[in-house]
Design a protein around this motif. Structure first.
Motif, short mmCIF file in Angstrom:
data_model
loop_
_atom_site.label_atom_id
_atom_site.label_comp_id
_atom_site.label_asym_id
_atom_site.label_seq_id
_atom_site.Cartn_x
_atom_site.Cartn_y
_atom_site.Cartn_z
N TYR A 189 0.39 -1.34 0.28
CA TYR A 189 -0.28 -0.19 -0.27
C TYR A 189 0.60 1.69 0.41
N GLY A 190 1.83 0.92 0.00
CA GLY A 190 3.24 2.24 0.11
C GLY A 190 4.04 2.89 -0.94
N HIS A 191 2.90 1.85 -2.41
CA HIS A 191 3.52 2.79 -3.49
C HIS A 191 2.32 3.30 -4.41
N TRP A 192 1.40 2.12 -5.28
CA TRP A 192 0.50 2.28 -6.27
C TRP A 192 -0.48 4.04 -5.60
N PRO A 193 -0.84 3.02 -4.21
CA PRO A 193 -1.92 4.34 -3.78
C PRO A 193 -0.59 6.08 -3.26
N VAL A 194 0.35 5.93 -3.42
CA VAL A 194 1.38 6.97 -2.54
C VAL A 194 1.71 7.88 -4.09
N LEU A 195 1.99 7.15 -4.94
CA LEU A 195 1.94 7.91 -6.38
C LEU A 195 1.15 8.35 -6.76
N ALA A 196 -0.54 7.65 -6.75
CA ALA A 196 -1.66 7.53 -7.24
C ALA A 196 -1.64 9.56 -6.42
N VAL A 197 -1.97 9.07 -4.95
CA VAL A 197 -1.97 11.06 -3.92
C VAL A 197 -1.14 11.64 -4.58
N THR A 198 0.27 12.07 -5.07
CA THR A 198 1.51 12.32 -4.78
C THR A 198 0.70 12.93 -6.02
N LEU A 199 0.83 12.59 -7.25
CA LEU A 199 0.79 12.53 -8.64
C LEU A 199 -0.78 14.06 -8.79
N LEU A 200 -1.73 13.58 -7.94
CA LEU A 200 -2.69 13.93 -7.80
C LEU A 200 -2.81 15.57 -7.34
N TRP A 201 -2.09 15.59 -6.34
CA TRP A 201 -1.48 16.73 -5.52
C TRP A 201 -1.25 17.91 -5.98
N LEU A 202 -0.03 17.04 -7.11
CA LEU A 202 0.76 18.50 -7.63
C LEU A 202 0.60 18.16 -8.99
N MET A 203 -0.49 17.73 -9.46
CA MET A 203 -1.24 18.44 -11.07
C MET A 203 -2.08 19.16 -9.67
N ILE A 204 -3.31 19.59 -9.13
CA ILE A 204 -3.86 20.41 -8.26
C ILE A 204 -3.15 21.77 -8.20
N ARG A 205 -2.24 21.17 -7.09
CA ARG A 205 -1.36 22.64 -6.38
C ARG A 205 -0.39 23.27 -6.57
N HIS A 206 0.19 22.09 -7.59
CA HIS A 206 2.13 22.66 -8.13
C HIS A 206 2.05 21.89 -9.72
N ARG A 207 1.41 23.09 -10.22
CA ARG A 207 1.17 22.53 -11.90
C ARG A 207 2.87 22.19 -12.31
N ASP A 208 3.27 22.86 -12.07
CA ASP A 208 4.38 23.26 -12.80
C ASP A 208 5.53 22.07 -12.49
N GLU A 209 5.50 21.58 -11.11
CA GLU A 209 6.26 20.78 -10.88
C GLU A 209 5.87 19.47 -11.20
N TYR A 210 4.57 19.04 -11.42
CA TYR A 210 3.59 17.91 -11.72
C TYR A 210 4.35 17.03 -13.15
N SER A 211 4.56 18.52 -13.80
CA SER A 211 5.21 18.04 -15.46
C SER A 211 6.93 17.88 -14.98
N ARG A 212 7.26 17.91 -14.11
CA ARG A 212 8.60 18.00 -13.46
C ARG A 212 8.94 15.98 -13.45
N PHE A 213 7.96 16.44 -11.96
CA PHE A 213 8.13 14.56 -12.16
C PHE A 213 7.57 13.64 -12.23
N ARG A 214 5.95 14.14 -13.33
CA ARG A 214 6.22 13.21 -14.11
C ARG A 214 6.71 12.99 -15.56
N ASN A 215 7.87 14.12 -16.15
CA ASN A 215 8.34 13.65 -16.67
C ASN A 215 9.72 12.33 -16.18
N ALA A 216 9.80 12.55 -15.10
CA ALA A 216 11.50 12.25 -13.96
C ALA A 216 10.64 10.76 -14.33
N MET A 217 9.89 9.94 -13.53
CA MET A 217 8.66 9.00 -14.14
C MET A 217 9.04 8.12 -15.34
#
Length: 271
Positions: free
Chosen positions: A83-111
């Motif tokens: 439960y510390g992998h896929w759920p954490v990935l999903a929640v974190t990416l959603l949080w970045l997408m909503i609250r930190h859009r520029d950072e979301y793109s950076r971390f998505r690209n890193a993945m």
């Protein structure tokens, strides 16, 4: 901050979900390449063990045996692995997408970048995970404790011979960096610091990865984040195209305090 999404934002979220799911599908799709390479995966696993033995870091069986005497700890690492992998990935990416859009793109690209590197390694260097090497005393604690992981990741869609690199740890490391860097509350930042080492411990203590897997996965994730950061910086420095002027230019009027009287052959006259 309101979480209500506009139509354009909903389309953006839908597109990002499609991109991420496509990447995950490709990531798991490499499993088909391994169906006839099981023997190679086991030989490569023995090579990893030999490398760790030469370096004096082949301590995984002893570590797992020490944990086996504490049932609560076995349960903790097994459930955290699940439960510390896929759920954490999903929640974190959603949080970045909503609250930190520029950072979301950076971390998505890193993945995506690290995932592409991982796919290449999986294809040319398949490795059987420690849980398959029972001769060394490894025990698959996740399967013994719960079937939940098989629900989150059905065996038919999982590459069983992709132990190196451990993007299970590498991607959690990226999410940890995001929380430690941009978490608004100290608890969120503390989670960012503690979650990656906890995941590293869980992938080893559950016999799903070797220590070397985690090291390689972490290095690849950090290099991918560096590459994604460089791409983002280059995008920000890219000059914007000048906007076309819409409508006729507006001349200043006399009411603006400036004279518009002109003398032929001369410039504007001072008032």
């Amino acid at each position: 901050m309101s979480l209500r999404l506009s139509g354009a934002r909903r389309r953006r979220v839908a597109w990002e979900v499609v991109v991420i799911l496509a990447g995950i599908g490709l990531y798991f799709g490499v499993r088909g390449l391994m169906e006839t390479r099981v023997d190679l995966a086991y030989r490569n696993a023995e090579r990893i063990v030999e490398i760790e033995q030469s370096a004096g870091i082949f301590t995984e069986p002893g570590m797992q045996n020490a944990v086996a005497h504490h049932g609560w700890l076995v349960d903790a690492v097994s459930y955290f692995y699940i439960y510390g992998h896929w759920p954490v990935l999903a929640v974190t990416l959603l949080w970045l997408m909503i609250r930190h859009r520029d950072e979301y793109s950076r971390f998505r690209n890193a993945m995506l970048i690290s995932g592409a590197i991982g796919l290449l390694i999986f294809a040319v260097f398949p490795v059987a995970p420690p849980r398959f090497l029972t001769g060394y005393g490894f025990v698959d604690t996740v399967t013994e404790q719960t079937s939940a992981y098989r629900v989150l990741q059905p065996p038919a869609f999982v590459n069983q011979y992709a132990a190196v690199p451990s993007l299970h740890f590498g991607w959690n490391l990226l999410m940890g960096i995001a929380w430690a860097s941009f978490g608004g509350h100290w608890i969120a930042r503390l989670f960012g610091w503690l979650m990656p080492p906890a995941m590293l411990a869980s992938i080893v203590l559950t016999a799903n990865h070797y220590l070397l897997d985690g090291l390689i996965g972490g290095v690849i994730a950090l290099l991918a984040l560096l590459a994604a950061t460089r791409l983002a910086q280059r995008h920000r420095r890219r000059p914007m195209a000048p906007r076309a002027t819409v409508g006729p230019a507006v001349r200043p009027s006399a009411s603006d305090g400036m004279s518009t009287t002109r003398t032929p052959g001369c410039g504007s006259q001072e008032p």
